[in-house]
Design a protein around this motif. Structure first.
Motif, short mmCIF file in Angstrom:
data_model
loop_
_atom_site.label_atom_id
_atom_site.label_comp_id
_atom_site.label_asym_id
_atom_site.label_seq_id
_atom_site.Cartn_x
_atom_site.Cartn_y
_atom_site.Cartn_z
N HIS A 86 0.84 -1.20 0.00
CA HIS A 86 0.00 0.00 0.00
C HIS A 86 0.87 1.25 0.00
O HIS A 86 1.50 1.58 1.01
CB HIS A 86 -0.94 0.03 1.21
CG HIS A 86 -1.89 1.20 1.18
ND1 HIS A 86 -3.26 1.06 1.15
CD2 HIS A 86 -1.66 2.53 1.15
CE1 HIS A 86 -3.83 2.25 1.11
NE2 HIS A 86 -2.88 3.17 1.11
N HIS A 88 1.60 5.24 -2.35
CA HIS A 88 1.15 6.20 -3.37
C HIS A 88 2.39 6.66 -4.11
O HIS A 88 3.05 7.61 -3.72
CB HIS A 88 0.39 7.35 -2.71
CG HIS A 88 -0.80 6.88 -1.94
ND1 HIS A 88 -2.04 6.72 -2.52
CD2 HIS A 88 -0.93 6.47 -0.66
CE1 HIS A 88 -2.88 6.25 -1.62
NE2 HIS A 88 -2.24 6.08 -0.48
N LYS A 296 -9.55 1.27 -6.22
CA LYS A 296 -9.38 1.82 -4.87
C LYS A 296 -10.54 2.77 -4.57
O LYS A 296 -10.78 3.72 -5.30
CB LYS A 296 -8.05 2.58 -4.80
CG LYS A 296 -7.85 3.42 -3.54
CD LYS A 296 -7.55 2.56 -2.32
CE LYS A 296 -7.38 3.41 -1.06
NZ LYS A 296 -6.25 4.34 -1.12
N HIS A 378 -5.94 -0.52 5.33
CA HIS A 378 -5.74 0.00 6.69
C HIS A 378 -6.44 -0.85 7.75
O HIS A 378 -5.81 -1.25 8.71
CB HIS A 378 -6.13 1.48 6.84
CG HIS A 378 -5.57 2.35 5.75
ND1 HIS A 378 -4.24 2.34 5.45
CD2 HIS A 378 -6.17 3.19 4.85
CE1 HIS A 378 -4.02 3.16 4.42
NE2 HIS A 378 -5.17 3.69 4.02
N ASP A 441 2.02 2.96 3.11
CA ASP A 441 1.19 4.12 2.79
C ASP A 441 2.07 5.35 2.48
O ASP A 441 1.62 6.48 2.66
CB ASP A 441 0.22 4.45 3.93
CG ASP A 441 -1.02 5.21 3.45
OD1 ASP A 441 -1.20 5.36 2.23
OD2 ASP A 441 -1.79 5.66 4.31
ZN LIG Z 1 -3.08 5.27 1.24
#
Ligand SMILES: [Zn+2]
Length: 544
Positions: A86, A88, A296, A378, A441
């Motif tokens: 996970h 970005h 997503k 999460h 993340d």
């Molecule tokens: Zn995220």
């Protein structure tokens, strides 16, 4: 006896001259953690055409293969390349082009960073990312007065570390035509004494962000190449990008085909009409380096900014429950579209209510045991009665150990002593399906997989706090944590047959570490260094 020796001699001679198979790379003299089902180790590995063709003992493989490239690992430790389940990647790349506010310890420190950044980046929007008021002595949100003073004619937008809140200056709010008293769904525009403070929560951030001019293709490419270099240096060889448009998918594909981008990518499409239309037209996209077969979706916001949707009010804000970012009908209808497309649904859910909402919608479509591998990203705060839904419907909790150790200072304030026990409950979630993918993340957290490993196993901050670890009943073993960063992360991407372990037939994506992650003392885990990183048998990083 003589005859026997002669026989052996001739035998070796034939093997070494005529029958030695040719390979591109022979790695030997290593401790290789294969992360196969038995968690076995090996000494050597043979690579051909980017894939592993043999794993075994140094002497055996040296006898069997004639290698173009030889790599003596000098007794060091080899692991599968890390997979961040996970992250970005695009956001991280662009954050490298903006003012870096991560780790700033006061609002004053942020203003200092901005003044300096503005002097070298004089034009256009002034963008920054990574502030976190929980790290400051005064933990209240700042107001934009000083930003207005310093930058009266230049729009400023500074995103909070979790991406779910931002502060904008007066100029930016004017451009976006945001006014005190404006209302919107799934967001909040903060007003004090009838005045805008500049603080924007969740969907309100988008009201301003949409006026930031998009970066050019050349700028985006540059940012991705920079992001990739940092990731390779940390031993990452596959990144799950959690939510991008189909245009980003096409750019990555083009860059990979041109050899400009070597990172393997699992890209989740964002929840939006244009992306659904693209998926309906194109179906799944799969190459050796790119896999697009998921969407997503965002259920709620973040706990830090009190946007996470809770079943009972926040312990530190009476009557406030947070909120869902879209209606339940929206989530239900996109779940149907995604199910019918045969795609994977990956939903950001933080609060116990956000999680329950999505688990129930998932259950409606998944019906029971299945292999759709729908993910909850999460799975941060779970009501004690809801854990079993993950196992009952084979829903995959995709978690980030560093969120636990970043939030542990204040998570109890938000949730209260009882509810916080169901937060960052990684072990309990692992037990639902007996596997769990791990990620960071980033850029919400640092990109380092070693921080993930440390947080997953030790559950302390870098200073060793708390002494006995945070909610240690949810610590994972070293093996489990490593699996979460390799083979289980691959599984969450439907890629467990091609990567995530060092076995025959898999991509030669591996890293060489200076010390043994499995045996290094807990307090030294954050110092483990990557010496070399390989993707498909090609060296893409070497430490200096
Ligand atoms: Zn995220």
């Amino acid at each position: 006896m003589k005859k026997f020796f002669l026989f052996v001699f001739v035998g070796i001679g034939i093997l070494s001259c005529a029958q030695k198979a040719k390979v591109d790379l022979l790695v030997y003299n290593a401790t290789i953690y294969t992360v196969d089902s038995k968690f076995s180790t090996a000494e050597a590995m043979a690579v051909k055409d980017g894939k592993i063709i043999d794993v075994g003992k140094t002497a055996d493989l040296q006898n069997k293969y004639e290698a173009t490239g030889k790599l003596d690992a000098e007794g060091k430790f080899i692991y599968p390349g890390f997979i961040d389940a996970h992250a970005h990647f695009f956001g991280y790349g662009s954050s490298l082009q903006n003012a870096d506010l991560v780790g700033t310890e006061s609002w004053g420190a942020i203003l200092d960073v901005l003044k300096k950044f503005a002097s070298t980046h004089p034009d256009g929007w002034l963008l920054g990312r990574g502030w976190d008021q929980n790290d400051w002595a005064a933990k209240d949100f700042p107001t934009n007065d000083k930003l207005n003073e310093l930058f009266p004619g230049r729009p400023v937008l500074l995103t909070r570390v979790d991406g779910h809140a931002a502060i904008a200056n007066k100029k930016a709010l004017e451009i976006a035509n945001v006014k005190a008293g404006d209302k919107l769904i799934g967001g909040d525009i903060e007003v004090k004494n009838g005045m805008l403070t500049g603080i924007l929560i969740d969907n309100a951030v988008g009201l301003v962000r949409r006026f930031v001019p998009p970066s050019t293709e050349a700028q985006t490419k540059k940012s991705l190449v920079e992001a990739q270099a940092n990731c390779f240096a940390m031993g990452l060889t596959t990144i799950d990008d959690c939510g991008s448009g189909f245009g980003s998918v096409e750019l990555v594909k083009k860059m990979q085909e041109a050899g400009e981008l070597k990172m393997r990518m699992y890209i989740m499409l964002s929840d939006g009409t244009a992306n659904y239309n693209w998926a309906k037209k194109n179906g799944k996209l799969k190459t050796d380096r790119l896999n697009v077969r998921s969407f997503k979706v965002y259920a709620d916001g973040a706990l830090g900014s009190r946007g996470a949707c809770l079943l009972e009010p926040y312990a530190d804000k009476p009557g406030h429950y947070g909120f869902l970012l879209s209606s339940q009908q929206h989530f239900d209808s996109v779940a149907k579209v995604i199910y019918d497309l045969g795609f994977q649904m990956c939903t950001h859910a933080i609060g116990d209510s956000g999680n329950r909402t999505m688990l129930k919608i998932y259950a409606k479509y998944l019906k029971g045991k299945n292999d759709r591998r729908w993910r909850i990203e999460h799975a941060q705060v779970i009501n004690k009665n809801d854990f079993n839904l993950f196992g009952d419907y084979n829903i995959v909790p995709s978690v980030q150990p560093t969120h636990g150790t970043s939030d542990m200072y204040w998570a109890g304030d938000r949730l209260g002593a009882e509810r916080v026990k169901g937060a960052y409950a990684f072990k309990q979630l692992l037990q639902q399906n007996n596997w769990i993918p791990l990620g960071t993340d980033f850029p919400v957290e640092d990109i380092s997989p070693f921080k993930t490993f440390y947080a997953g196993v030790v559950r302390k901050d870098a200073k060793g706090w708390p002494t006995n670890g945070y909610q240690m009943e949810n610590a994972m073993s070293r093996e489990e944590t490593l699996r979460g960063m390799t083979i289980w992360a691959a599984k969450s991407n439907f890629e467990e047959n091609e990567k995530g372990s060092l076995e025959k037939g898999k991509f030669a994506d591996f890293i060489i570490l200076d010390t043994d992650l499995m045996k290094q003392a807990s307090e030294k885990l954050l110092q483990v260094k990557v010496l070399k990183t390989f993707v498909g048998g090609e060296k893409v990083y070497e430490s200096k």
